[in-house]
Design an enzyme around this catalytic site. Structure first.
Site, PDB file in Angstrom:
ATOM      1  N   GLU A   9       8.561  -7.411 -10.225  1.00  0.00           N
ATOM      2  CA  GLU A   9       8.415  -8.074  -8.920  1.00  0.00           C
ATOM      3  C   GLU A   9       8.735  -9.553  -9.001  1.00  0.00           C
ATOM      4  O   GLU A   9       9.347 -10.121  -8.087  1.00  0.00           O
ATOM      5  CB  GLU A   9       7.002  -7.853  -8.378  1.00  0.00           C
ATOM      6  CG  GLU A   9       6.691  -6.412  -7.972  1.00  0.00           C
ATOM      7  CD  GLU A   9       6.485  -5.466  -9.136  1.00  0.00           C
ATOM      8  OE1 GLU A   9       6.290  -5.933 -10.282  1.00  0.00           O
ATOM      9  OE2 GLU A   9       6.524  -4.240  -8.906  1.00  0.00           O
ATOM     10  N   GLN A  42       7.166  -2.659  -3.430  1.00  0.00           N
ATOM     11  CA  GLN A  42       6.831  -1.277  -3.060  1.00  0.00           C
ATOM     12  C   GLN A  42       5.448  -1.123  -2.430  1.00  0.00           C
ATOM     13  O   GLN A  42       5.286  -0.354  -1.480  1.00  0.00           O
ATOM     14  CB  GLN A  42       6.993  -0.374  -4.276  1.00  0.00           C
ATOM     15  CG  GLN A  42       7.173   1.073  -3.921  1.00  0.00           C
ATOM     16  CD  GLN A  42       7.735   1.866  -5.078  1.00  0.00           C
ATOM     17  OE1 GLN A  42       7.015   2.269  -5.982  1.00  0.00           O
ATOM     18  NE2 GLN A  42       9.039   2.084  -5.071  1.00  0.00           N
ATOM     19  N   PHE A  43       4.487  -1.856  -2.936  1.00  0.00           N
ATOM     20  CA  PHE A  43       3.155  -1.931  -2.329  1.00  0.00           C
ATOM     21  C   PHE A  43       2.679  -3.378  -2.446  1.00  0.00           C
ATOM     22  O   PHE A  43       2.945  -4.033  -3.456  1.00  0.00           O
ATOM     23  CB  PHE A  43       2.147  -1.027  -3.057  1.00  0.00           C
ATOM     24  CG  PHE A  43       2.318   0.435  -2.774  1.00  0.00           C
ATOM     25  CD1 PHE A  43       1.595   1.057  -1.760  1.00  0.00           C
ATOM     26  CD2 PHE A  43       3.199   1.198  -3.518  1.00  0.00           C
ATOM     27  CE1 PHE A  43       1.752   2.409  -1.501  1.00  0.00           C
ATOM     28  CE2 PHE A  43       3.364   2.557  -3.263  1.00  0.00           C
ATOM     29  CZ  PHE A  43       2.636   3.165  -2.254  1.00  0.00           C
ATOM     30  N   ALA A  44       1.946  -3.854  -1.450  1.00  0.00           N
ATOM     31  CA  ALA A  44       1.459  -5.237  -1.479  1.00  0.00           C
ATOM     32  C   ALA A  44       0.573  -5.474  -2.697  1.00  0.00           C
ATOM     33  O   ALA A  44       0.473  -6.593  -3.203  1.00  0.00           O
ATOM     34  CB  ALA A  44       0.696  -5.563  -0.201  1.00  0.00           C
ATOM     35  N   TYR A  83       1.259  -4.774  -5.509  1.00  0.00           N
ATOM     36  CA  TYR A  83       2.128  -5.106  -6.639  1.00  0.00           C
ATOM     37  C   TYR A  83       2.920  -6.374  -6.406  1.00  0.00           C
ATOM     38  O   TYR A  83       3.879  -6.671  -7.121  1.00  0.00           O
ATOM     39  CB  TYR A  83       3.059  -3.927  -6.939  1.00  0.00           C
ATOM     40  CG  TYR A  83       2.316  -2.630  -7.093  1.00  0.00           C
ATOM     41  CD1 TYR A  83       1.111  -2.589  -7.780  1.00  0.00           C
ATOM     42  CD2 TYR A  83       2.789  -1.453  -6.538  1.00  0.00           C
ATOM     43  CE1 TYR A  83       0.396  -1.404  -7.918  1.00  0.00           C
ATOM     44  CE2 TYR A  83       2.092  -0.268  -6.675  1.00  0.00           C
ATOM     45  CZ  TYR A  83       0.898  -0.249  -7.358  1.00  0.00           C
ATOM     46  OH  TYR A  83       0.205   0.921  -7.494  1.00  0.00           O
ATOM     47  N   HIS A  99      -3.203   0.899  -3.897  1.00  0.00           N
ATOM     48  CA  HIS A  99      -2.220   1.207  -2.841  1.00  0.00           C
ATOM     49  C   HIS A  99      -2.825   0.942  -1.467  1.00  0.00           C
ATOM     50  O   HIS A  99      -2.456   1.579  -0.487  1.00  0.00           O
ATOM     51  CB  HIS A  99      -1.757   2.664  -2.920  1.00  0.00           C
ATOM     52  CG  HIS A  99      -1.211   3.069  -4.240  1.00  0.00           C
ATOM     53  ND1 HIS A  99      -1.990   3.575  -5.254  1.00  0.00           N
ATOM     54  CD2 HIS A  99       0.051   3.014  -4.728  1.00  0.00           C
ATOM     55  CE1 HIS A  99      -1.235   3.843  -6.308  1.00  0.00           C
ATOM     56  NE2 HIS A  99       0.003   3.505  -6.023  1.00  0.00           N
TER      57      HIS A  99
HETATM   58  C1  LIG Z   1       3.410  -3.462 -10.830  1.00  0.00           C
HETATM   59  C2  LIG Z   1       3.871  -2.211 -10.195  1.00  0.00           C
HETATM   60  N1  LIG Z   1       5.069  -2.170  -9.564  1.00  0.00           N
HETATM   61  C3  LIG Z   1       5.502  -1.045  -8.959  1.00  0.00           C
HETATM   62  C4  LIG Z   1       4.732   0.103  -8.970  1.00  0.00           C
HETATM   63  C5  LIG Z   1       5.197   1.381  -8.228  1.00  0.00           C
HETATM   64  N2  LIG Z   1       5.527   2.411  -9.244  1.00  0.00           N
HETATM   65  C6  LIG Z   1       4.627   3.327  -9.651  1.00  0.00           C
HETATM   66  S1  LIG Z   1       5.248   4.302 -10.872  1.00  0.00           S
HETATM   67  C7  LIG Z   1       6.744   3.529 -10.828  1.00  0.00           C
HETATM   68  C8  LIG Z   1       7.852   3.978 -11.724  1.00  0.00           C
HETATM   69  C9  LIG Z   1       7.511   3.756 -13.185  1.00  0.00           C
HETATM   70  O1  LIG Z   1       8.569   4.254 -13.945  1.00  0.00           O
HETATM   71  P1  LIG Z   1       8.475   4.303 -15.532  1.00  0.00           P
HETATM   72  O2  LIG Z   1       7.952   3.004 -16.045  1.00  0.00           O
HETATM   73  O3  LIG Z   1       9.786   4.738 -16.064  1.00  0.00           O
HETATM   74  O4  LIG Z   1       7.343   5.374 -15.837  1.00  0.00           O
HETATM   75  P2  LIG Z   1       7.425   6.943 -15.535  1.00  0.00           P
HETATM   76  O5  LIG Z   1       6.859   7.166 -14.160  1.00  0.00           O
HETATM   77  O6  LIG Z   1       8.856   7.346 -15.634  1.00  0.00           O
HETATM   78  O7  LIG Z   1       6.579   7.602 -16.594  1.00  0.00           O
HETATM   79  C10 LIG Z   1       6.745   2.505  -9.879  1.00  0.00           C
HETATM   80  C11 LIG Z   1       7.893   1.635  -9.580  1.00  0.00           C
HETATM   81  C12 LIG Z   1       3.493   0.032  -9.643  1.00  0.00           C
HETATM   82  N3  LIG Z   1       2.685   1.116  -9.717  1.00  0.00           N
HETATM   83  N4  LIG Z   1       3.093  -1.116 -10.234  1.00  0.00           N
END
Ligand SMILES: Cc1ncc(C[n+]2csc(CCOP(=O)(O)OP(=O)(O)O)c2C)c(N)n1
Ligand SMILES: Cc1ncc(C[n+]2csc(CCOP(=O)(O)OP(=O)(O)O)c2C)c(N)n1
Ligand SMILES: [Mg+2]
Ligand SMILES: [Mg+2]
Lengths: 409, 337, 409, 337
Positions: B60, B82-84, B86, B129
């Site tokens: 972010e 994606q969510f506030a 974050y 969330h």
């Molecule tokens: C700081 C933050 N940013 C964005 C998100 C939204 N989000 C949740 S899971 C995810 C994808 C994570 O992908 P990866 O690190 O490859 O892990 P995987 O789900 O593939 O195991 C995202 C973007 C979050 N949970 N936390």
């Protein structure tokens, strides 16, 4: 899986502290001209040795040697020498001005003048650098008016930043110099975004982002490298490794474990390691990375291996944490002396011309300082207090208007 | 005019902005090919190309830093967090850089960026969330903070935010994305189709920042709300039978202080409703402003209905979420006091 | 320095989207047993090839081959198989429970079960893992009670996390499993701090920090690596590269430019790249890094090369952004099938025993689910509402006491 | 008892804590060999070894993340953020992790960390060495925020913070490090030697969190302040000749609501003073709380004196900094109203 050895916490320490003899024995310094210079089209997978070498052009005698020799014309070199000298002299004068209470703060770039100067001259007028507070020589190489620097440092009525910013945290858009701030590291990602914008617009401008070796520990650096690698941004990311971060040696930033240029390997971009006190080497490496970027080859990370010869700032006394004679013992010498030696060696400069130049620039600095002092040193003159309330937003809202009224300005 | 959900209205605003200005682009996590986890950027990549709407790394701070650099170059980036919850990894970039750039550079550089992010609860999203961080941004001079409560405003405010030359935090009440929600969680879901503010022009229009909307006129008490809480407050007012005036702030910076003061001076009473935790929330500032400017008109204490001072608890959604019943009770206390 | 080619912005895209034929041709998959296995005392400078290789033990026939073969005893392998199977079956059942409205959210680790299972068994009971939401098999390998998982997922009266946390964001201190949160990446630095604390106390415990390949883009990852390298923390940092981050392919995290294991090169720590669907390879690499850490050799970064076979979560439909048959086409196969094949090949397992195990575990999951349902599915039963106000601080202050009273609980 | 500056008192607190508890350690930028840019950790490395007091990388998020991990293991880390302006890169770690860990883990893990950082203006530090971020932390449930105003409290509060099992943000008014400062910037510097609260015991003692101190008793108006502003407010009160009661909050979370309410109910008037920008600052919450609990006792509007809603401007230090004159004027308005 029982444990034979007890675990213990490792805390890195520098090789010498005050009272110890200077010790640079651990530094491995390859000879000038040794390292290969690959074609700019070479894929990163064939460049992985470069971060562990050191790009050097000027040898001990001042000869320009090896494949990285940029063979610049003497006028260009003299422009570089002038910019470096001017930076050195300006720093000394304004540092004294602080001691005399004419300003609240100052930071020198003594010993690191080659970096900003060579890069400023290697890049185009329309390129943008995202500086640290230690690349004044970029502006000097582009003939930024000394008086504007002085006025900013004095925060006087003519301060181009309107009294809002700490001394030396300049902004000079027309000179390809992005706005500085006291926070370290936070603008390295802006360089990448700016470069992406240039690519988005199918422009030909590239960006140069600076960061100190200590600041490479910030997550901002990693995120900037990630975006630069993923979107192949036309940007040069430059780590100025001057060995110190205030009182903290580069080992606390990871320099004990590997080079800062090696950080490039984690992002699949070229990593060059350069003798930052060698004007020709800095120029050549910068030009290599710039040509690669302009050819849509993406980003390059360059570690400028140098030494912070002065204190961190006017608030700092380096003899408290490192041997007093460490600066003059730096094995890679002084960037000004080295370029001067080279120019004399090739018959394009002389002690006399050098003395004349020192005299000329000393006078230029003196008169700029005097002119600034005439306008006013810190506290004696300042922009209208209204400036405090301007520029928070494009247009002030009711809060700022009311508060300005409450203050009666 | 067509009927749109808030998601469709926001999507339309982005589409219109991208059509009108080649210097606008959209990026963020999963916003490209997929069109965003809430579908707000749906089809933008197909229409405008991957160059103008693309996926970003999960960073972010890097997303905002990159946007600031693009803004300094001269583009108008619109990024999605994606969510506030974050947005905090980008907090330093927003506060130390986006908000300060114009000021500290003497006007040489500025950050005309828009940071969109879904905020708020009511979806059983648990601690990470559901949060409402508006107070953190309201305290930062140099940032603007906008919070729509319906599709019409969402599109008009987003277009204004994009065209604004200052950095704008655009908080989207995710519980309102697909229909109005008044906090009566045990009742059938409503859709924007039946709501007048679901009628949205297809083309370009703007709703100004700093102008509140009077959602319901009344004489007994002024209720200040924004986002999801506008609908909850309205439900609470209906249940109370009290003739309350309901003001939807729409943007908290700039704040429409004049409308607030005029209304409270008329009604002599004030209730502030927000979803975020109460302590040091934005309600504190609103209460202080109203008290400073309407002291001699106030007939009872300014009241606050807000989230409790706990993290957002998954299983206790409806105990935490300030629903209509809490609004009704607060209105009654305010009238009795 | 004029610009021949116009700049253009590069935006990485995956090799196949819905409608396209599956395409894994770009993947370079070295044969099992190919990569060398250096001594744990080897300095990082002699390990720089490893991040570009792939540690594989199980070959296509299920033979365990090469220098990384951990030669584990069959009981250990069967424990691993059991943990992986249990994870798979539990995931399937609880995923369905979400479809049936019994919980608000669920995430599977289908296809990635070898990682948590092998690492849980390779490390000590007193070591601590800092998990992502995709390593349930760590807990399964340590026989965490299924009913506690179910109760947490249903947020019912018996939820060990008292209804405060989203389903599957477990915390299980006694099982070496640190508290999960919805934020990704924010705990990787905790793993390093925990490991530094162990070293500070001259303890023998080490930490294992997990992060998804998408999340490696966060600055938290870089800062964790920096501290781990600088203070030589006894920690294993594990990147689970399952190719996808929700709808975003690994190229957007930097995977187009180099490997994730290569990030280690920027910090002077070993980087291992492992076939994450090969239980033996995961076990061996983890054991190598653990022994190095316990011998004060510091941190190791391991990339687990795997594939997210299921959707991201119950909120996701992967057929919207990748070919529907991509999962079953993953060239490195299924971790359960591969270990099963190996055990049968060495005569330590059979189809019959496998069926019996599936039946036993299915029943175990069923009865745990039933038991949890009897206590209550989401909304039907929950902890006392007072729990909402507890644990914000060690002791509630007047605000929480007043608010609890206002709510009347 | 010896006379100590605030720097010496804080240094003594750290030294005492490290002597008493082998599980305490100190790290941060330049805190090791050098002893910190403000000398607060001076000689701690010499006395306790590099293992227990060491330099950290320039990565505030990493510093706090590492401390949380150490806390989860069972240590009591004390970290220094060199300036409060630079705490924002760690904001996500503080809010999403330190503040939430105990709650979300059902009490299995917690973060008994202390985050020390110099804050506030009056030193010509410009935009990024002068800010006061307390409102941002006060809004976060799970964090405690402490702000001493003198050496005696500084040591006692720091020891309490270190021994506290919850994460504590410890904001040190850097302008008070080496002497009291009442905002009369044109007068000779004062030293702690002449100040009663400069008398500090060498050994261990604690000052509780959540207990305000009445610095001056009075009947006409209650003044609420903390940190540097305690001294400024006192000067403003003296100049005004008004018999004001001055309360030093000492910690804003937990907040000593009882002392505040009792005083305002007695005086019927209230002035809140802080250095941070006014809008959505902590004064808003204080004003709202007082108004809610003392409405019928209030004889004039609760007033706020605070920093302007601009970045902290270098050349305009004394126009921005809320000095005694602004306090005096506000007191007079409050009495007249
Ligand atoms: C700081 C933050 N940013 C964005 C998100 C939204 N989000 C949740 S899971 C995810 C994808 C994570 O992908 P990866 O690190 O490859 O892990 P995987 O789900 O593939 O195991 C995202 C973007 C979050 N949970 N936390
Ligand atoms: C985010 C942030 N953290 C800490 C500081 C305090 N600080 C100012 S300069 C400095 C040292 C920077 O060292 P380095 O990056 O090596 O740059 P150098 O001064 O050596 O050029 C520090 C820690 C800061 N300005 N910003
Ligand atoms: Mg440095
Ligand atoms: Mg992934």
């Amino acid at each position: 899986m029982s444990n034979p050895t007890k675990l213990s916490l490792h805390v890195p320490a520098p090789h010498a502290r005050p009272g110890d003899p200077v010790n640079f024995d651990h530094l491995v310094i390859p000879a000038a001209g040794e390292l290969r210079c690959p074609d700019i089209a070479t894929p990163e997978s064939q460049l992985r040795d470069l971060p562990f070498g050191l790009i050097r052009v000027l040898d001990a005698e001042g000869r320009a040697v090896g494949p990285w020799n940029p063979s610049l014309d003497p006028d260009h070199l003299r422009r570089g020498l002038r910019a470096m000298l001017l930076t050195r002299l300006f720093d000394d004068r304004l540092f004294r001005a602080h001691r005399q209470g004419k300003t609240t703060f100052y930071m020198k770039s003594t010993g690191e003048e080659a970096i900003g100067a060579a890069q400023s001259l290697a890049l185009n007028a329309t390129d943008m650098c995202f500086p640290t507070y230690r690349v004044l020589s970029w502006l000097m190489a582009r003939n930024y008016p000394l008086i504007d620097l002085v006025n900013q440092i004095f925060s006087n009525e003519k301060d181009p930043l309107k009294g809002r910013q700490l001394p030396i945290l300049y902004s000079a858009r027309a000179y390809g110099f992005y706005s500085l701030s006291g926070n370290v590291g936070t603008r390295i990602g802006h360089a990448v975004g700016w470069a992406m914008a240039s690519a988005y617009k199918e422009d030909d401008k590239i960006a140069l982002g600076y960061i100190g070796e200590g600041t490479t520990a910030e997550g901002d650096f990693h995120e900037a490298l990630t975006f630069a690698s993923v979107y192949r941004a036309p940007v040069i990311l430059c780590v100025t490794n001057n060995q110190w971060a205030i009182s903290t040696f580069q080992g606390i930033a990871g320099g004990e474990a590997t080079t800062f240029a090696a950080k490039a390997l984690g992002f699949g971009i070229p990593g060059l390691r350069v003798d930052g006190n060698d004007f020709l080497a800095v120029h050549a490496a910068t030009d290599w990375a710039a040509r690669r970027a302009r050819a849509n080859g993406g980003a390059t990370l360059i570690e400028m291996f140098t030494y912070r010869a002065a204190g961190h700032s006017t608030s700092d006394d380096p003899t408290k944490y490192r041997p007093a004679d460490e600066p003059k013992s730096w094995p890679l010498g002084d960037p000004i002396e080295r370029l001067k030696q080279h120019l004399i060696l090739i018959g394009e400069w002389s002690e006399q011309r050098h003395e004349a130049l020192v005299a000329e620039l000393t006078e230029a600095v003196r008169s700029a300082a005097k002119e600034g002092e005439a306008i006013g040193t810190f506290g004696k003159s300042r922009p209208s207090t209204r400036e405090m309330f301007e520029g928070v937003y494009k247009e002030p809202d009711w809060r700022l208007i009311e508060q300005r009224r409450e203050l009666g300005v | 005019m067509t009927n749109m959900t808030m998601v469709q209205a926001l999507n339309s605003a982005l589409d219109v902005a991208m059509q009108r200005d080649p210097d606008t682009l959209v990026f963020g996590q999963d916003v490209g090919y997929f069109g965003g986890v809430f579908r707000v950027t749906d089809k933008l990549q197909q229409k405008h190309g991957a160059r103008r709407c693309f996926d970003a790394p999960i960073a972010e701070g890097g997303i905002v830093a990159t946007a600031i650099g693009m803004g300094a170059y001269g583009l108008r980036p619109i990024v999605e967090i994606q969510f506030a919850d974050y947005i905090l990894p980008a907090f330093d970039q927003l506060v130390s850089e986006a908000a300060r750039l114009r000021y500290r550079s003497g006007g040489e550089f500025w950050a005309p960026i828009t940071v969109r992010t879904p905020y708020g609860g009511g979806i059983f999203g648990g601690q990470t969330h559901s949060q409402s961080p508006e107070a953190l941004f309201a305290h930062i001079s140099g940032l603007k903070t906008v919070i729509p409560s319906n599709p019409y405003d969402a599109k008009g405010l987003l277009l204004t935010a994009i065209e604004d030359d200052d950095p704008v935090i655009f908080l989207e009440p995710k519980r309102l994305y697909n229909g109005p929600f008044d906090g009566r969680h045990d009742q059938a879901l409503k859709t924007w189709a039946d709501h007048p503010m679901g009628e949205v022009p297809e083309g370009h229009y703007t709703v100004p920042l700093g102008k509140a909307a009077t959602v319901r006129e009344g004489s007994a008490v002024t209720v200040l709300a924004y986002g999801t809480m506008v609908h909850v407050a309205l439900a609470g007012i209906e249940d109370s039978g009290i003739d309350a005036e309901l003001i939807d702030l729409r943007s908290i910076v700039p704040l429409d202080i004049d409308s607030i003061v005029a209304s409270v001076r008329r009604t002599g009473r004030c209730l502030i409703v927000h979803e975020a935790s109460r302590f040091a929330g934005f309600g504190g500032e609103l209460s202080a402003l109203v008290q400073e400017r309407c002291f001699h008109y106030l007939r009872s204490p300014i009241a606050r209905v807000a989230g409790w001072d706990t993290p957002y608890p998954h299983a206790f959604e409806w105990d935490y979420f300030p629903g209509p019943a809490r609004v009704t009770a607060a209105l009654q206390r305010t009238m009795e006091a």
